[in-house]
Every structure is written in structure tokens, then in C-alpha cells.
Motif scaffolding. Structure first.
Motif, PDB file in Angstrom:
ATOM      1  N   GLN A  59      40.215  -0.470 -73.562  1.00  0.00           N
ATOM      2  CA  GLN A  59      41.177   0.432 -74.188  1.00  0.00           C
ATOM      3  C   GLN A  59      41.414   0.068 -75.650  1.00  0.00           C
ATOM      4  O   GLN A  59      41.545   0.953 -76.499  1.00  0.00           O
ATOM      5  CB  GLN A  59      42.504   0.391 -73.421  1.00  0.00           C
ATOM      6  N   ILE A  60      41.445  -1.229 -75.957  1.00  0.00           N
ATOM      7  CA  ILE A  60      41.569  -1.660 -77.344  1.00  0.00           C
ATOM      8  C   ILE A  60      40.370  -1.173 -78.144  1.00  0.00           C
ATOM      9  O   ILE A  60      40.494  -0.693 -79.280  1.00  0.00           O
ATOM     10  CB  ILE A  60      41.693  -3.191 -77.435  1.00  0.00           C
ATOM     11  N   GLY A  61      39.181  -1.284 -77.541  1.00  0.00           N
ATOM     12  CA  GLY A  61      37.977  -0.788 -78.211  1.00  0.00           C
ATOM     13  C   GLY A  61      38.049   0.706 -78.471  1.00  0.00           C
ATOM     14  O   GLY A  61      37.599   1.193 -79.513  1.00  0.00           O
ATOM     15  N   THR A 256      26.796  -0.435 -89.419  1.00  0.00           N
ATOM     16  CA  THR A 256      28.191  -0.169 -89.054  1.00  0.00           C
ATOM     17  C   THR A 256      28.493  -0.624 -87.631  1.00  0.00           C
ATOM     18  O   THR A 256      29.605  -1.087 -87.346  1.00  0.00           O
ATOM     19  CB  THR A 256      28.524   1.326 -89.210  1.00  0.00           C
ATOM     20  N   THR A 257      27.519  -0.514 -86.745  1.00  0.00           N
ATOM     21  CA  THR A 257      27.718  -1.008 -85.378  1.00  0.00           C
ATOM     22  C   THR A 257      27.984  -2.511 -85.392  1.00  0.00           C
ATOM     23  O   THR A 257      28.896  -3.011 -84.723  1.00  0.00           O
ATOM     24  CB  THR A 257      26.489  -0.705 -84.506  1.00  0.00           C
ATOM     25  N   ILE A 258      27.176  -3.242 -86.166  1.00  0.00           N
ATOM     26  CA  ILE A 258      27.360  -4.689 -86.278  1.00  0.00           C
ATOM     27  C   ILE A 258      28.694  -5.012 -86.948  1.00  0.00           C
ATOM     28  O   ILE A 258      29.424  -5.911 -86.512  1.00  0.00           O
ATOM     29  CB  ILE A 258      26.183  -5.311 -87.054  1.00  0.00           C
ATOM     30  N   PHE A 264      36.770  -7.336 -83.229  1.00  0.00           N
ATOM     31  CA  PHE A 264      37.352  -8.277 -82.279  1.00  0.00           C
ATOM     32  C   PHE A 264      37.368  -9.717 -82.817  1.00  0.00           C
ATOM     33  O   PHE A 264      37.678 -10.642 -82.074  1.00  0.00           O
ATOM     34  CB  PHE A 264      36.576  -8.251 -80.956  1.00  0.00           C
ATOM     35  N   SER A 265      37.041  -9.896 -84.100  1.00  0.00           N
ATOM     36  CA  SER A 265      36.934 -11.255 -84.638  1.00  0.00           C
ATOM     37  C   SER A 265      38.257 -12.015 -84.570  1.00  0.00           C
ATOM     38  O   SER A 265      38.280 -13.220 -84.263  1.00  0.00           O
ATOM     39  CB  SER A 265      36.433 -11.217 -86.084  1.00  0.00           C
ATOM     40  N   THR A 266      39.365 -11.347 -84.877  1.00  0.00           N
ATOM     41  CA  THR A 266      40.658 -12.024 -84.794  1.00  0.00           C
ATOM     42  C   THR A 266      40.900 -12.536 -83.385  1.00  0.00           C
ATOM     43  O   THR A 266      41.293 -13.695 -83.176  1.00  0.00           O
ATOM     44  CB  THR A 266      41.804 -11.082 -85.206  1.00  0.00           C
ATOM     45  N   ILE A 391      30.124   2.856 -80.797  1.00  0.00           N
ATOM     46  CA  ILE A 391      29.348   1.829 -80.111  1.00  0.00           C
ATOM     47  C   ILE A 391      29.916   0.431 -80.335  1.00  0.00           C
ATOM     48  O   ILE A 391      30.077  -0.343 -79.385  1.00  0.00           O
ATOM     49  CB  ILE A 391      27.873   1.867 -80.554  1.00  0.00           C
ATOM     50  N   GLY A 392      30.246   0.085 -81.601  1.00  0.00           N
ATOM     51  CA  GLY A 392      30.594  -1.288 -81.940  1.00  0.00           C
ATOM     52  C   GLY A 392      31.753  -1.875 -81.145  1.00  0.00           C
ATOM     53  O   GLY A 392      31.542  -2.687 -80.220  1.00  0.00           O
ATOM     54  N   PRO A 393      33.004  -1.502 -81.431  1.00  0.00           N
ATOM     55  CA  PRO A 393      34.130  -2.122 -80.730  1.00  0.00           C
ATOM     56  C   PRO A 393      34.200  -1.770 -79.251  1.00  0.00           C
ATOM     57  O   PRO A 393      34.597  -2.605 -78.432  1.00  0.00           O
ATOM     58  CB  PRO A 393      35.352  -1.584 -81.488  1.00  0.00           C
ATOM     59  N   THR A 394      33.806  -0.546 -78.897  1.00  0.00           N
ATOM     60  CA  THR A 394      33.891  -0.149 -77.481  1.00  0.00           C
ATOM     61  C   THR A 394      32.933  -0.952 -76.627  1.00  0.00           C
ATOM     62  O   THR A 394      33.283  -1.376 -75.517  1.00  0.00           O
ATOM     63  CB  THR A 394      33.601   1.361 -77.341  1.00  0.00           C
TER      64      THR A 394
END
Length: 442
Positions: A59-61, A256-258, A264-266, A391-394
Motif C-alpha cells: 500500500q505504501i508503494g 526511473t524504475t531504479i 524505500f531507502s529511508t 514498477i519501482g516502489p510498488t
């Protein structure tokens, strides 16, 4: 009717005065900084939002990516058409007001649904900016000076990232340690909500400055009997010239995906090594400022230098260098045994990301007819935004919920897409080099 690639037939005197042109670029860059600040500030607030609303990483993603991209990606196309056919500075001003207000409203959300809706508003407003900005910059500078202007505009991404982490961390620390019960508009808000309100407010003010900008003369003028270029004609152009356009867009989509996987780095540094959000924010912001903006500006300078030497694929050469050096550090930094080592390795990944960012748009402008520039840039940003945000965060959130390891999730995503990009790079390179030799008909 034919339109030679990048050929405007204009002399440098047809462009606005250099000082004023740079003033407009600075305003656009400030707008881009604020837009990206409003876009990524949620990354710093993952843990308190997750705790307050009892959310999963998936959900955050969705909040980080899907909510923002719903209108950011799809509205860019009609807005790009409008940018080719009406005053661009007005579109930018209205969009700036919308996304800034929506960021403020994010702070008043009472549920996942409310926050999701507010993030949709942020994406809808920000969709106006880049198609209009790139079109404006193209009409403010001749080609041999355009690389540095675009590089300055593109540097907003890294500057905003650093600003978001630093200011967000400072505001969060202040909100956690200050009694805000008697303060106007924020007295009932939690610290993470106050951050949204504070970072959204400056964009509302800047939107009024954009209204005062003088719309520059379009360097490619239409004949008296020529109507506005229709979206259908734009589609027909891509049907005949799809390979290079789609190839560059997908490669930048890998970038952009990378990059967005790092949303989520934090949480990575909090969960894996026990850092406080404010500590990571400060340390990461320093590295972002040291590594990313200089990399963007150096890449832009190098593009201009090669172009003046007569290198037709100047931007594309720089693009390929950045793409190749981007992948290894972004795969490796989540797997480092020590947080300081992870942070240091991640900064080298920024160099590649910044270089691709700076060289991507000039590479694309080389193959786009001027009369459909804003529409084309809108499609370009739609593709790279959908790749990165959807794609990236999800995918990182889904993999983490499924396998329970954020480190591996953040390494797997750039590894998979980076390798795919490298496999297709030689083929896209051949198509692009053939494309820039052609004269485009539209």
C-alpha cells in the motif's frame, strides 16, 4: 509539410535576451524542485504513515507510485497538445497551484483513501510542468546553448531530493519537539502531516510569479493556412518513427524504475541499520548535493561541447555512458554490510542517474520535429513515469511483503531491469544512429 529535425531556421537574434531566458529557466527549475519535493516527501514519512494508517509495504508503494502516476502519466498527453497550441506559462502556473495545494491537503488526510486521493491531485498538477518547460526552453535558447539550460532544469531532481530529505528531516524534527497546539492551520496535525503542509505552501506562491512570465516566440512558426497540429498527426509520426523514440523512452524508464525503487531507502536505513529518519535525511541530503547536481551540469556541459565539435549524437553518447555506470552501484548498495558503506555506494549510483537524466531529453529532442515538441515530451514523460512510478516502489513493496527482506527487494529490482536495459542497448543504439540521419515528415 516537412520539418527537419531540430532545424528551426531561426537565427540567435530571434531568441529572447540571454539574461531573461535564464531567469525563466530558473523559475522553471524552482518549480521543478518544488514539484519533486512535493512528489518524494512521502518517502521520508513512510514509517509514521504506515503506523498511523496500519498499511502494508504494498500500500505504501501504491501511495508512492500508482496514486501519483494515475494523472501524471495520462494527463501529460492532452496537456502536451495544449502546450503546443496555447500559452505554456499559464498551464505551468495553474498546474503549480494545483499540485502545491494538493500537497497541503495531503497533510489533512484522515485515511489511506484520503491520502491516495490527495496524491492523485499532486500528480495531476505536476503533469503540466515538464512538457511546457522543455518546450519553453527550446524557444528560449538556440540548440548549441540548450544543453546547459536543460541540464539546469534537470538538476532540479537531485536538488529537490536533497532538499526534501534535509528540510523534511528538519521540519519533522521540529514538529516532533514543538508544541503546535496553538498554531494556525496545523494545531490538530501530527508531525508527518505538518511536513506536507509546510512543503506544499511555497509552490502556491511561485505559481503567481509564473503568471508574470512573458511567453516566448515559438521558433517554428506555422504557415497562415496551417491549423494546430492534431494529436492524430503526432500519433502518425510515431507510427513511422517508433523505434528510436520508444527505445530511448524505455531506457530512461529503466532509470526511473531504479531511481523510484529507492523511495524505500529511508525505510531501508531505519529497518536494517536502526538509523533515525532525520539522521538519514541529513546525511543523504549532503551526498545528494555533492554528487548529483554537479553530475547533471557536467553532463549538460559535455553535451554542448561535443555538439559544438560537430558530433551529431552528442547527447546520446553521454546518455550511454551514464546508463552503463548507473546500474552496478544501485544493485549493490542495499546489500552492503554497513550503513555508511551503503550510503557511499548509493552516491555513485546517483552519478549515473543524473547523467541519464541530463542527456535523455536532449537525445530525444534530436529526433523530434519542433511542431510537436511539447506533445512528444509529454508522451516521453508518460512512458518513463509509468515505468518508474508503477514498477519501482510498488514492486519493492510487493517483494518485501512477499519475502520479508527489504534489502534483497531493493537490489533485485535494479538488477532485473538494469540487465534488460543493457541487453537492448546495442539494438536501440543502431536504430537511433540511423534515425538522426533522416529528415522527418509530418
Amino acid at each position: 509539410m516537412t520539418d527537419k529535425i531540430e532545424g528551426t531556421g531561426s537565427v540567435e537574434n530571434d531568441y529572447p535576451a540571454s539574461g531573461y531566458s535564464w531567469y525563466v529557466v530558473v523559475l522553471l527549475t524552482l518549480g521543478y524542485i518544488l514539484s519533486f519535493l512535493d512528489r518524494i516527501i512521502v518517502n521520508l514519512l513512510v514509517e509514521p504513515i504506515k503506523a498511523d494508517f496500519a498499511l502494508t509495504d504494498t500500500q505504501i508503494g501504491l501511495l508512492m507510485g500508482v496514486a501519483f502516476s494515475i494523472f501524471y502519466a495520462t494527463m501529460g498527453i492532452p496537456l502536451g497538445w495544449l502546450a503546443d497550441n496555447m500559452k505554456r506559462k499559464t498551464l505551468v502556473a495553474v498546474g503549480m497551484f494545483v499540485w502545491s495545494a494538493a500537497t497541503c491537503f495531503s497533510g489533512y488526510a484522515k485515511s489511506f483513501v484520503g491520502l491516495f486521493a490527495a496524491r492523485i491531485g499532486v500528480g495531476a498538477g505536476e503533469a503540466t510542468l515538464s512538457p511546457c518547460a522543455i518546450s519553453l526552453i527550446s524557444d528560449l535558447f538556440p540548440e548549441e546553448k540548450r544543453g546547459r539550460a536543460i541540464a539546469l532544469y534537470s538538476s532540479a531532481l537531485s536538488i529537490a531530493s536533497a532538499t526534501a530529505f534535509y528540510l523534511g528531516g528538519q521540519i519533522l524534527t521540529w514538529a516532533n519537539s514543538t508544541d503546535t497546539s496553538g498554531m494556525f492551520l496545523i494545531s490538530e496535525l501530527k508531525p508527518w502531516q505538518i511536513v506536507f503542509v509546510v512543503v506544499g505552501a511555497p509552490g502556491v506562491i511561485l505559481s503567481f510569479f509564473m503568471l508574470l512570465v512573458k511567453e516566448p516566440k515559438r521558433q517554428i512558426q506555422r504557415a497562415k493556412d496551417e491549423t494546430a497540429i492534431s494529436f492524430l498527426k503526432t500519433v502518425n509520426y510515431y507510427k513511422n518513427n517508433l523505434g528510436s523514440f520508444l527505445g530511448i523512452s524505455l531506457l530512461v524508464g529503466v532509470m526511473t524504475t531504479i531511481a523510484y525503487a529507492q523511495f524505500f531507502s529511508t525505510s531501508l536505513f531505519i529497518r536494517t541499520w536502526g538509523w533515525e529518519a532525520s539522521d538519514y535525511a541529513f546525511r543523504n541530503s549532503i551526498g545528494l548535493l555533492v554528487f548529483a547536481p554537479p553530475s547533471v551540469m557536467i553532463a549538460g556541459w559535455f553535451v554542448d561541447k561535443l555538439h559544438k565539435q560537430g558530433v551529431e549524437d552528442a547527447a546520446w553518447k553521454v546518455f550511454k555512458i551514464g546508463f552503463i555506470i548507473m546500474i552496478p552501484p544501485n544493485v549493490l548498495f542495499p546489500l552492503m554490510p554497513d550503513p555508511w558503506m551503503a550510503l557511499f555506494v548509493s552516491f555513485f549510483g546517483l552519478i549515473g542517474i543524473a547523467t541519464v537524466t541530463a542527456a535523455g531529453v536532449p537525445s530525444m529532442l534530436k529526433i523530434i520535429p519542433g511542431k510537436i515538441r511539447a506533445q512528444s515530451i509529454a508522451i516521453y514523460y508518460m512512458i518513463i513515469s509509468m515505468c518508474g512510478l508503477l514498477i519501482g516502489p510498488t514492486s519493492v513493496g510487493f517483494l518485501t511483503d512477499t519475502f520479508g527482506n527489504l534489502q534483497y527487494s531493493m537490489a533485485i529490482v535494479p538488477a532485473i531491469f538494469g540487465i534488460l536495459g543493457l541487453c537492448f542497448l546495442p539494438m536501440i543504439n543502431r536504430i537511433y544512429l540511423n534515425q538522426i540521419k533522416k529528415e522527418i515528415t509530418i
